[in-house]
Design a protein around this motif. Sequence first.
Motif, mmCIF file in Angstrom:
data_model
loop_
_atom_site.group_PDB
_atom_site.id
_atom_site.type_symbol
_atom_site.label_atom_id
_atom_site.label_comp_id
_atom_site.label_asym_id
_atom_site.label_seq_id
_atom_site.Cartn_x
_atom_site.Cartn_y
_atom_site.Cartn_z
ATOM 1 N N VAL A 348 0.773 -1.446 -0.111
ATOM 2 C CA VAL A 348 0.000 0.077 0.101
ATOM 3 C C VAL A 348 1.025 1.256 -0.018
ATOM 4 O O VAL A 348 0.933 2.188 -0.960
ATOM 5 N N GLU A 349 1.839 1.424 0.785
ATOM 6 C CA GLU A 349 2.650 2.389 1.098
ATOM 7 C C GLU A 349 3.534 2.915 -0.091
ATOM 8 O O GLU A 349 3.631 3.973 -0.706
ATOM 9 N N ASN A 350 4.283 1.560 -0.628
ATOM 10 C CA ASN A 350 5.127 1.954 -1.382
ATOM 11 C C ASN A 350 4.400 2.273 -2.890
ATOM 12 O O ASN A 350 4.976 3.245 -3.483
ATOM 13 N N GLU A 351 3.247 1.734 -3.500
ATOM 14 C CA GLU A 351 2.648 2.097 -4.573
ATOM 15 C C GLU A 351 2.008 3.619 -4.494
ATOM 16 O O GLU A 351 2.196 4.466 -5.468
ATOM 17 N N GLU A 352 1.736 3.846 -3.299
ATOM 18 C CA GLU A 352 1.477 5.272 -3.028
ATOM 19 C C GLU A 352 2.344 6.237 -3.461
ATOM 20 O O GLU A 352 2.261 7.332 -4.004
ATOM 21 N N MET A 353 3.838 5.998 -2.923
ATOM 22 C CA MET A 353 4.862 6.891 -3.036
ATOM 23 C C MET A 353 5.105 6.824 -4.433
ATOM 24 O O MET A 353 5.604 7.813 -5.175
ATOM 25 N N PHE A 354 5.022 5.610 -5.263
ATOM 26 C CA PHE A 354 5.088 5.454 -6.532
ATOM 27 C C PHE A 354 4.388 6.388 -7.542
ATOM 28 O O PHE A 354 4.788 7.056 -8.299
ATOM 29 N N ARG A 355 2.849 6.525 -7.185
ATOM 30 C CA ARG A 355 2.122 7.414 -7.628
ATOM 31 C C ARG A 355 2.284 8.809 -7.414
ATOM 32 O O ARG A 355 2.313 9.464 -8.408
ATOM 33 N N ASP A 356 2.524 9.074 -6.404
ATOM 34 C CA ASP A 356 3.039 10.564 -5.942
ATOM 35 C C ASP A 356 4.186 11.003 -6.732
ATOM 36 O O ASP A 356 4.353 11.889 -7.302
ATOM 37 N N SER A 357 5.368 9.954 -6.835
ATOM 38 C CA SER A 357 6.612 10.370 -7.786
ATOM 39 C C SER A 357 6.342 10.694 -9.133
ATOM 40 O O SER A 357 6.676 11.758 -9.801
ATOM 41 N N LYS A 358 5.187 10.064 -9.657
ATOM 42 C CA LYS A 358 4.745 10.181 -10.986
ATOM 43 C C LYS A 358 4.123 11.682 -11.044
ATOM 44 O O LYS A 358 4.431 12.418 -12.012
ATOM 45 N N ALA A 359 3.431 12.009 -10.348
ATOM 46 C CA ALA A 359 2.683 13.309 -10.239
ATOM 47 C C ALA A 359 3.587 14.355 -9.930
ATOM 48 O O ALA A 359 3.752 15.468 -10.590
ATOM 49 N N LYS A 360 4.849 14.069 -9.357
ATOM 50 C CA LYS A 360 5.937 15.069 -9.289
ATOM 51 C C LYS A 360 6.837 15.388 -10.465
ATOM 52 O O LYS A 360 7.799 15.923 -10.424
ATOM 53 N N GLY A 361 6.443 14.510 -11.488
ATOM 54 C CA GLY A 361 7.410 14.543 -12.839
ATOM 55 C C GLY A 361 8.559 13.636 -12.904
ATOM 56 O O GLY A 361 9.174 13.825 -13.673
ATOM 57 N N ILE A 362 8.580 12.526 -12.006
ATOM 58 C CA ILE A 362 9.760 11.772 -12.314
ATOM 59 C C ILE A 362 9.415 10.743 -13.457
ATOM 60 O O ILE A 362 8.390 10.244 -13.610
ATOM 61 N N ARG A 363 10.565 10.771 -14.196
ATOM 62 C CA ARG A 363 10.105 9.731 -15.278
ATOM 63 C C ARG A 363 10.615 8.401 -15.061
ATOM 64 O O ARG A 363 11.699 8.076 -14.694
ATOM 65 N N TYR A 364 9.633 7.459 -15.715
ATOM 66 C CA TYR A 364 10.253 6.193 -15.710
ATOM 67 C C TYR A 364 10.262 5.301 -17.024
ATOM 68 O O TYR A 364 9.540 5.650 -17.897
ATOM 69 N N MET A 365 11.615 4.738 -17.160
ATOM 70 C CA MET A 365 11.529 4.022 -18.523
ATOM 71 C C MET A 365 12.243 2.733 -18.262
ATOM 72 O O MET A 365 13.145 2.233 -17.630
ATOM 73 N N ASN A 366 11.432 1.759 -19.012
ATOM 74 C CA ASN A 366 11.649 0.532 -19.010
ATOM 75 C C ASN A 366 12.899 0.042 -19.794
ATOM 76 O O ASN A 366 12.969 0.406 -20.834
ATOM 77 N N TYR A 367 13.837 -0.773 -19.273
ATOM 78 C CA TYR A 367 15.049 -1.359 -19.970
ATOM 79 C C TYR A 367 14.835 -2.672 -19.763
ATOM 80 O O TYR A 367 14.402 -3.418 -19.220
ATOM 81 N N ASP A 368 15.317 -3.154 -21.034
ATOM 82 C CA ASP A 368 15.549 -4.524 -21.448
ATOM 83 C C ASP A 368 16.882 -5.140 -20.728
ATOM 84 O O ASP A 368 17.853 -4.807 -21.177
ATOM 85 N N PRO A 369 16.938 -6.219 -19.982
ATOM 86 C CA PRO A 369 18.125 -6.553 -19.393
ATOM 87 C C PRO A 369 19.163 -7.051 -20.278
ATOM 88 O O PRO A 369 20.414 -7.314 -20.301
ATOM 89 N N GLU A 370 18.432 -7.468 -21.478
ATOM 90 C CA GLU A 370 19.252 -7.876 -22.740
ATOM 91 C C GLU A 370 20.205 -7.067 -23.294
ATOM 92 O O GLU A 370 21.372 -7.121 -23.962
ATOM 93 N N LYS A 371 19.520 -5.642 -23.055
ATOM 94 C CA LYS A 371 20.155 -4.376 -23.594
ATOM 95 C C LYS A 371 20.277 -3.296 -22.581
ATOM 96 O O LYS A 371 19.434 -2.378 -22.693
ATOM 97 N N PRO A 372 21.255 -3.588 -21.857
ATOM 98 C CA PRO A 372 21.323 -2.655 -20.514
ATOM 99 C C PRO A 372 21.590 -1.301 -21.085
ATOM 100 O O PRO A 372 22.513 -1.002 -21.909
ATOM 101 N N PRO A 373 21.274 -0.107 -20.185
ATOM 102 C CA PRO A 373 21.865 1.012 -20.604
ATOM 103 C C PRO A 373 23.458 1.279 -20.514
ATOM 104 O O PRO A 373 24.179 0.336 -20.208
#
Lengths: 567, 451, 55
Positions: A348-373
Motif C-alpha cells: 500500500v505505502e510503496n505504490e502510493e509513493m510511486f504514484r506521488d512520484s509520477k505526479a511530481k514528474g519523475i520519469r520512468y523508462m523500462n529497459y531490457d536486461p538484454e540491452k542494458p543502459p
Amino acid sequence: MPENRDNDVRIGVFICHCGSNIAGYLEMETLAEYTETLPNVTFVQRNLYTCSEGGINEIKKAIKEQNVTRVVVASCTPRTHGPLFMSSCGEAGLHPYLFEMVNIRDQCSWVHMQLKEDGTTKAKDLIRMGVAKAALLEPQEPIMSDVQLRALVIGGGIAGMTATLALANRGYEVVLVEKQEALGGMLNRLNKLGPVMTDASGFIEGITEKITQHPKITAFTNSQVTEVQGFIGKYKVDIETESKTRNIDIGVIIVATGGRVFVPDGLYGYDGKKVVTQLEMEQLLKKGLDSNIKNVVMIQCAGSRNEERPYCSRICCQTAVKNAMLIKEQIPDARVSILYRDMQMYGVENEEMFRDSKAKGIRYMNYDPEKPPEVKPVAKSVQVSVYHSLLGQELTLPADLVVLSTPVVAQEDAVATSHLLRIPVDENGFFLEGHVKLKPLDFATDGVYLCGSARFPANIREAVAQGLGAASRASIPLSKGSVVVEPIISVLTNEEACRGCGLCVALCPYSALEIQNTEKGRKVHVIDVACKGCGVCAATCYQHALSINSFTDQQLEAQIDAFLEVS
Amino acid sequence: MLDVGRHPNISLMAYSEIEKVEGHEGNFTVTVRRKKRYVDEAKCTGCGACAEKCPTSVPDAFNTGLGTRKAIYSYFAQGIPSTHTIDPDFCRQLNGKKCGICQKTCQADAIDFDQEDKIVELDVAGIIIAAGYDVFDPSQIPEYRYSELPNVLTALEFERLLSASGPTDGHLDLPSDRAVEAEIKALEKKIGKSKRMLEKFEKKFDESSKQFYEKYNKGDYSDDKDRKKWADKYAEYLAIMEPLEDLKKKAESFTTAKRLAFIQCVGSRDFRFYPFCSGYCCMHSIKEAIIAHEHENETTSRIFGMDIRAIGKGFEEYKIRGGNNSNITYVRGRVGEISQGPNNNPVVTYEDTHERLVKSQEFDMVILATACVPTIGIIELAKILGVELDKYNFIKTSPFSPVDTNVPGIFACGCAGAPMDVPESVAQASSAAERAAEIAIQLRQVQNVQF
Amino acid sequence: MNKDILVIGGGIAGMQSSLDLADMGVKVHLVEKLPSIGGKMAQLDKTFPTNDCAI
Ligand SMILES: Cc1cc2nc3c(=O)[nH]c(=O)nc-3n(C[C@H](O)[C@H](O)[C@H](O)COP(=O)(O)OP(=O)(O)OC[C@H]3O[C@@H](n4cnc5c(N)ncnc54)[C@H](O)[C@@H]3O)c2cc1C
Ligand SMILES: Cc1cc2nc3c(=O)[nH]c(=O)nc-3n(C[C@H](O)[C@H](O)[C@H](O)COP(=O)(O)OP(=O)(O)OC[C@H]3O[C@@H](n4cnc5c(N)ncnc54)[C@H](O)[C@@H]3O)c2cc1C
Ligand code: SF4
C-alpha cells in the motif's frame, strides 16, 4: 511417576469403530476375535468412538481393573489423537510411552472401502504389528534442561535494537553486541526515511538513548562474538570488546547482523563522484545537492537480478523513488529519470509513493536486461544511452549525476558467523531460516532466531516487525524457564561400537550431535535437548551405535517379523 | 492448525463473533456470541456420517461455490474444530419440513435442533486483530466479463480446481464443460424416470415404444386415451433424448485446460477500485502456472502484468525457474478486454508494450489475480474496538510501529493491516504476540548482572 | 499471574500469534467467525515459495 511394569507384558487393545468410518468397511467382530489370539494380548475391546469420554474411561478402567500394562489403540491417526490417548494412559497410572497406536482408518478402511475382506486382513496385519512392537516398548522420561534468562542479540541495527528493547521491556536481560562504534546500522548512513521522510539520525538517536538507559540492557559496541558453545538455554559466549574478552552465560541468541550495500566496481562507469550508489546519494542529499545538478538518471538492478546475484533486493526501488522525490524537493526543475526492469513498489505505502512520484514528474523508462543502459563520460558530465523498450527507440539522456541502485548483499563475515552459531546460509549468503514460509524468524536449531536484513533485504517497517517477532520467538524458552523435550530422541546405545567417525554429526540437521574425547576415545555425544528424533543419525551409523527411543531396531524388527509371519 | 486446536492454553471459539468491547489496555471486557451450530461441540466426533446421509446439497463456500456440500457440514475435511454445523438456511428440519435424518444417523447423539446462541464474556489484557482479507469481486470490471464467461475464474477458484481435495480432484476441468456434464446428469435422471414410465406401457401393451409410436403417428389408435398418454410420454422422452445425445457427443471431446492466461492487477493498481498493489498476486499466478504445468506438462501459461513483483526471499529465482521449466511466458502489458471466443474459449485482448501492438489471443481458461481487499465486517469490528482504519479500510498502523493500532493494547497483524504474503504474515503475527505479551505477562524480577 | 489475550481471526496470522502467546504461557481466546480456523491459506492448494501443501 507411574510404576514401571515392563516386565509383565499384558497388552490391552482397543479397536475403534469411528462411527461407521471403520466399522462400515471392516469386519469388526472378526478383527476383535483375531486380536484376542495374539501373543501377550490379555484384553480386547471395541468402542464406538475410543476418543469419546466413554472410550477414554474404558481405557482407564482396563488399566486399573484388568491390570493392562501396554495399551494399543487401533483407530485413526496418531497425529490428531496420539497425544490424547497417551495422556489418558498417564492419568490412569500407566506410563504414557507404553502406548502404541495403529491406524486402521486413514490407511486402511478409508482406502479400501470396496474391499471388506482384504481390508480386514490388512487391519489384522497392522494390529499384529502394533502388538508386537508394544510388547517391547519401554518407559521414557521427558528431558528437561534449564534456560539461562538472558538473551544475546548480535547486530545493533534497527532490527537488533528493536528485538533488544522488546525483550528488555519484558524483563529479560539482554546483551547487545555491535561491531561498529555506534548503534544504528545502515540507518546511520541514511538521510531521510521513507515513506514518512523522518530524519534518520533523530530516529536512531531516540532509540539508542532508550537502549543505553535501559537497566536490563548491556550494549557492547566495537565488539564481536568470538566463540559460542553449548545449546539452547545454556550457551557460553565469548564477547571480545576493545578492553577485554568476557565469557557470558546466555539462554537464547538473536541474529540481526544486517547486510551491506554492493559496491559496483566496474559497473556503469561507477566512480563515486559522477556515478554513485543510492547509499552515497543519501549522503549527497543530506549535505544538500549542488544546485547545478539538473539531470539525474537512476539505474535499477545495478548488480542484481543477474546470473551472479539472481535475487531481487526488494528495497532498492523504494529507495530510488524516495531519493528521486527528495532531489525534486531540493531542485524542483531537475529532470529525474529512473531506468528500471520492474518497479517493485509492492504493498500500500510503496505504490502510493510511486504514484506521488509520477505526479511530481519523475520519469520512468523500462529497459531490457538484454540491452542494458550504457554510461559514457562526456566533457564534464556523463551521458546515458538506453533502449527504451516501450518506445522502441534508443534514447540518449544527459546526466549530471548517475545513481546506481545496487542490491543489499550478505555481510562479508556472514559465513564465519554461520560457523560460529552452527546455522546455515542460503545460496546468496543470507542466513537460512527454519522454513521460508512458516518459520521465517527461527532456525531449524532451537535457541537461535533471525530478523532484519540478515535474513533478506527489508525496509524499516519489515525490519521492526521482524525484530519484535524474533523477540517473541526467543521469549518462548525464556518465559518457560526450561526446555522440555519429548524423549523420542537419539541415544548412543552401543558406545563400544561408536568409532567417533563423525558422519552423523555432519548430517544432523539440528546440530544435536558432537564428538567428545572420552576415556574410551572419540565418541559421539547426543545433546538431548537439541535432538528432534528425526533418525537421520541412526539410519546412517554403519556401526549401529545410535538408536532412537521408541523406534529401536528391536522394535522395528519385531514389527517386520510380525508382518511376515502371515497367519 | 492442529497445534492450535490442541494447545492447552488456547481456547478456540469458532463460529463466533465479537459483539462488544469495553475497557482499556490491560483490562478489556469482551462479549462474544457463540453462534448455534445445532450440533453439540462436546459430543460431535467429526466422523461425518450425518453429512453422508443428509439429503440437502448446497453450494460449498470453501470450494468457492465450485462444488457442493450438505446442509450439515464441516467447513473442510481437515477443519479444526472438526465439529459439524447445520446450515439453517438450507436444513429441511429447520425450515419446517420433515427430516431429522442426521439426528437419527448420529451415533454420538450430538445433533440438537433446539440449541441457542451462547453469550460469553471474557476479561483480557490485550487484543490482536488478525481478521485477514477478502478477494476482490471481479464482476465489477465490465471489460473482463467475469460473470458472463464461464471459463474466466478468480485465482482462488483456480486454487480449488488445482487442489486434489477440491471439486475436480485436481483436474483442470473447464467450468463450461462441467456445466454441460451437470446438465447431462440432470437429463439422465429425467430419462431414467421417463424410461421407467415407458416400460410400464410397453409391458401393458406388449410392444416397444418405438414401434408403437411409428404406428401411432400413422394415425392408429387415435381414439385410445391410454395410448395417447403413452405417445405423449414417448414424445417427451425423445425431446430429452435428442439434446442429451448431442451433449454426450459434445462431452466426448472435452479435455482439461491446457492454455492458460493469468491477468495481474485485477482491482489492484486500478484507480477505479484499489490503487494499491496487493503484493502477493504476481507470485500466486506464477505458482498456479507452475502447479498446472506439474499436473500436465503440455500446459502453457502467459502471465500478463505491468511489473512482475517477485520481491521476497527466493521469489525472483522462483519466477525464473517458472519461465525456464514450466512453459510460462511473461507479457508486459495491461489486458484491455476479455471476450467470448469459439467453444467458450475466452479471448484476451492486450497491448504488448514491448512490441507496441494490440494483440488478441485465445485461451482455454483465464485466471484473474484479484486484489486483496479489506474483509467484510471490518468496519463494524473497527467500530466495536475503536480502532482507526486507513483510507482503504485496512487497520491503520505506522511504519515504525508496524503492529500497533491507535488504541493502546490493541494490535493488528497479517492482511488485516495491509496486503502481504504468508511469510510476512507469520513474522507480523509474532510481532503482535510480542507486543501483547508485554501487557499480558507480569515482568520477571531478574537480578541484573554487571559485566 | 498472567492475563489473557483475545485474538480475532483464525487465519495463519491469528494462529501464529495465538501459538506464540500460548507457548509463553499466556491464555489465549481465539475467536473465528467461520465454522473452522485456517483462513484463506487452508483454501490454497500449495503455497509459494516452497510449494509444499498449505496447512
Ligand atoms: C541506500 C539505502 C536507503 C534506504 N532507505 C530506506 C528508507 O528510506 N526507508 C526504509 O524503511 N528503509 C530504507 N532502507 C532499508 C534500511 O536500511 C533497512 O531496513 C535496515 O537497515 C535494516 O536493519 P537491520 O538491523 O536488519 O540491518 P543493518 O542496518 O544492516 O544493521 C546490522 C548491524 O549489525 C552489525 N553487525 C554486522 N555483523 C556483525 C557481527 N558479526 N557482530 C556484531 N555486529 C554486527 C552491523 O555493524 C550493523 O550495525 C534503505 C537501505 C539502503 C541501503
Ligand atoms: C489465490 C491466492 C493464492 C495465494 N497463494 C499464496 C502463496 O502461495 N504463498 C503465500 O505466501 N501467500 C499466498 N497468498 C496470500 C495468503 O493467502 C495471505 O498472505 C494469508 O492468507 C494472510 O493470512 P491472514 O491470517 O492475515 O488472513 P486470512 O487467511 O484471511 O485469515 C483471516 C481469518 O479471520 C477470520 N475473520 C475475519 N473477520 C472476522 C471477524 N470479524 N471475527 C472473527 N474472525 C474473523 C476469517 O474467517 C479468517 O479465518 C495467496 C492469496 C490468494 C488470494
Ligand atoms: S535423531 Fe536427528 S536430530 Fe537427533 S541426533 Fe540424530 S540426526 Fe540429530
